[in-house]
Design a protein around this motif. Structure first.
Motif, short mmCIF file in Angstrom:
data_model
loop_
_atom_site.label_atom_id
_atom_site.label_comp_id
_atom_site.label_asym_id
_atom_site.label_seq_id
_atom_site.Cartn_x
_atom_site.Cartn_y
_atom_site.Cartn_z
N ILE A 61 0.85 -1.20 0.00
CA ILE A 61 0.00 0.00 0.00
C ILE A 61 0.88 1.24 0.00
O ILE A 61 0.64 2.19 -0.76
CB ILE A 61 -0.95 0.02 1.21
N LYS A 62 1.91 1.25 0.84
CA LYS A 62 2.83 2.40 0.88
C LYS A 62 3.52 2.60 -0.46
O LYS A 62 3.63 3.72 -0.95
CB LYS A 62 3.88 2.18 1.98
N GLU A 63 3.96 1.50 -1.06
CA GLU A 63 4.63 1.58 -2.36
C GLU A 63 3.70 2.14 -3.43
O GLU A 63 4.08 3.02 -4.21
CB GLU A 63 5.10 0.17 -2.75
N ALA A 64 2.45 1.67 -3.44
CA ALA A 64 1.48 2.16 -4.42
C ALA A 64 1.16 3.63 -4.19
O ALA A 64 1.01 4.41 -5.14
CB ALA A 64 0.20 1.33 -4.35
N ALA A 65 1.09 4.05 -2.91
CA ALA A 65 0.83 5.46 -2.60
C ALA A 65 1.98 6.35 -3.08
O ALA A 65 1.74 7.43 -3.64
CB ALA A 65 0.62 5.63 -1.10
N ILE A 66 3.19 5.90 -2.90
CA ILE A 66 4.36 6.66 -3.37
C ILE A 66 4.33 6.81 -4.89
O ILE A 66 4.55 7.90 -5.42
CB ILE A 66 5.67 6.02 -2.87
N GLU A 67 4.02 5.73 -5.58
CA GLU A 67 3.94 5.79 -7.04
C GLU A 67 2.81 6.72 -7.49
O GLU A 67 2.96 7.47 -8.47
CB GLU A 67 3.77 4.38 -7.63
N ALA A 68 1.68 6.68 -6.80
CA ALA A 68 0.57 7.56 -7.15
C ALA A 68 0.94 9.03 -6.93
O ALA A 68 0.62 9.88 -7.76
CB ALA A 68 -0.67 7.20 -6.33
N LYS A 70 3.94 10.28 -7.10
CA LYS A 70 4.88 10.64 -8.18
C LYS A 70 4.13 11.00 -9.45
O LYS A 70 4.53 11.92 -10.16
CB LYS A 70 5.85 9.49 -8.44
N LYS A 71 3.06 10.28 -9.76
CA LYS A 71 2.32 10.53 -11.00
C LYS A 71 1.31 11.66 -10.87
O LYS A 71 1.20 12.51 -11.76
CB LYS A 71 1.61 9.25 -11.44
N TYR A 72 0.53 11.68 -9.75
CA TYR A 72 -0.61 12.59 -9.64
C TYR A 72 -0.41 13.77 -8.70
O TYR A 72 -1.24 14.67 -8.67
CB TYR A 72 -1.85 11.82 -9.16
N GLY A 73 0.66 13.75 -7.90
CA GLY A 73 0.83 14.78 -6.89
C GLY A 73 0.17 14.36 -5.59
O GLY A 73 -0.21 13.20 -5.42
N THR A 74 -0.02 15.31 -4.69
CA THR A 74 -0.50 14.96 -3.35
C THR A 74 -2.00 15.16 -3.15
O THR A 74 -2.49 14.98 -2.04
CB THR A 74 0.24 15.80 -2.29
N GLY A 75 -2.72 15.50 -4.18
CA GLY A 75 -4.17 15.67 -4.03
C GLY A 75 -4.86 15.72 -5.36
O GLY A 75 -4.22 15.74 -6.41
N CYS A 76 -6.18 15.75 -5.33
CA CYS A 76 -6.97 15.75 -6.56
C CYS A 76 -7.32 17.15 -7.04
O CYS A 76 -7.80 17.31 -8.15
CB CYS A 76 -8.25 14.96 -6.34
N ALA A 77 -7.14 18.16 -6.21
CA ALA A 77 -7.37 19.56 -6.57
C ALA A 77 -8.82 19.88 -6.90
O ALA A 77 -9.10 20.87 -7.55
CB ALA A 77 -6.45 19.98 -7.72
N GLY A 78 -9.73 19.03 -6.47
CA GLY A 78 -11.14 19.31 -6.71
C GLY A 78 -12.01 18.17 -6.24
O GLY A 78 -11.53 17.09 -5.90
N GLY A 84 -12.00 16.13 -9.71
CA GLY A 84 -11.19 15.33 -8.80
C GLY A 84 -11.26 13.84 -9.02
O GLY A 84 -10.80 13.07 -8.19
N THR A 85 -11.86 13.40 -10.11
CA THR A 85 -11.92 11.96 -10.40
C THR A 85 -10.75 11.59 -11.29
O THR A 85 -10.63 12.06 -12.41
CB THR A 85 -13.25 11.59 -11.08
N LEU A 86 -9.90 10.74 -10.74
CA LEU A 86 -8.73 10.28 -11.49
C LEU A 86 -9.01 8.92 -12.12
O LEU A 86 -9.91 8.20 -11.69
CB LEU A 86 -7.52 10.17 -10.56
#
Length: 193
Positions: A61-68, A70-78, A84-86
């Motif tokens: 879970i931690k590894e997947a969160a780190i990868e996310a 890296k790709k999406y940043g730290t939030g959905c911005a909406g 905010g739907t990715l």
């Protein structure tokens, strides 16, 4: 403003607050969220966590969160409704739907959000929501957002529920909403009855 600052200062010193009979909830945790956490340098048991699955510290879970991140940043911005739907949200919903054998699924960021979004929309203006007087605040707020008629019954009291049901128009939808396990009392809903 000075009074507010004085009260905040009082809460920031747990020993003084305790001596004054004030029990602050803003206790700093300086460890991972586990069954045991570190508060004020001491290991203590955590009984108030919402981490029911225990997955917040799972390495995958931690590894997947780190990868996310890296790709999406730290939030959905909406909000999900606006922007905010990715794609990973939709992928998760599809996998969850497949897992439970349903056509589709919808994810929420919190349990509170689920009850706001679901309880408030399942019934119409002429329908009924019947709720236990000890329901979680999220159920109560979801009910308040609904346009349905609201009837409260006594805690875990099936006779009280039956009496409220008798007040309902038989041709209308009746949604009974209750906690499975009541978070404040710790007792279990009387589902068999």
């Amino acid at each position: 403003m000075k009074l507010l600052q004085a009260k905040l200062d009082k809460y920031q010193e747990p020993q003084k607050a305790k001596a004054a009979g004030i029990y602050p909830y803003f206790r700093e945790i300086s460890s991972e969220q586990d069954p045991e956490v570190i508060i004020n340098g001491r290991k203590v048991l955590m009984f108030g966590s919402n981490c029911y699955s225990g997955l917040v510290n799972h390495p995958k879970i931690k590894e997947a969160a780190i990868e996310a991140i890296k790709k999406y940043g730290t939030g959905c911005a909406g909000s999900p409704f606006l922007n905010g739907t990715l794609d990973i949200h939709k992928e998760l919903e599809a996998k969850l739907a497949e897992y439970v054998g349903k056509e589709d699924a919808m994810i929420y960021s919190t349990g509170f959000g689920v009850n706001l979004g679901v309880v408030s929309t399942l019934t119409g203006r002429e329908d009924y929501i019947l709720w236990d007087e000890q329901d979680h605040a999220s159920i109560i707020e979801g009910r308040r957002l609904s346009f349905s008629q609201s009837l409260k019954y006594k805690h875990n009291d099936m006779e009280s529920l039956e009496n409220q049901l008798k007040k309902c128009d038989p041709s209308k939808v009746k949604l009974i909403v209750t906690d499975g396990v009541f978070s404040m009392e710790g007792d279990v809903a009387n589902l068999p009855e």
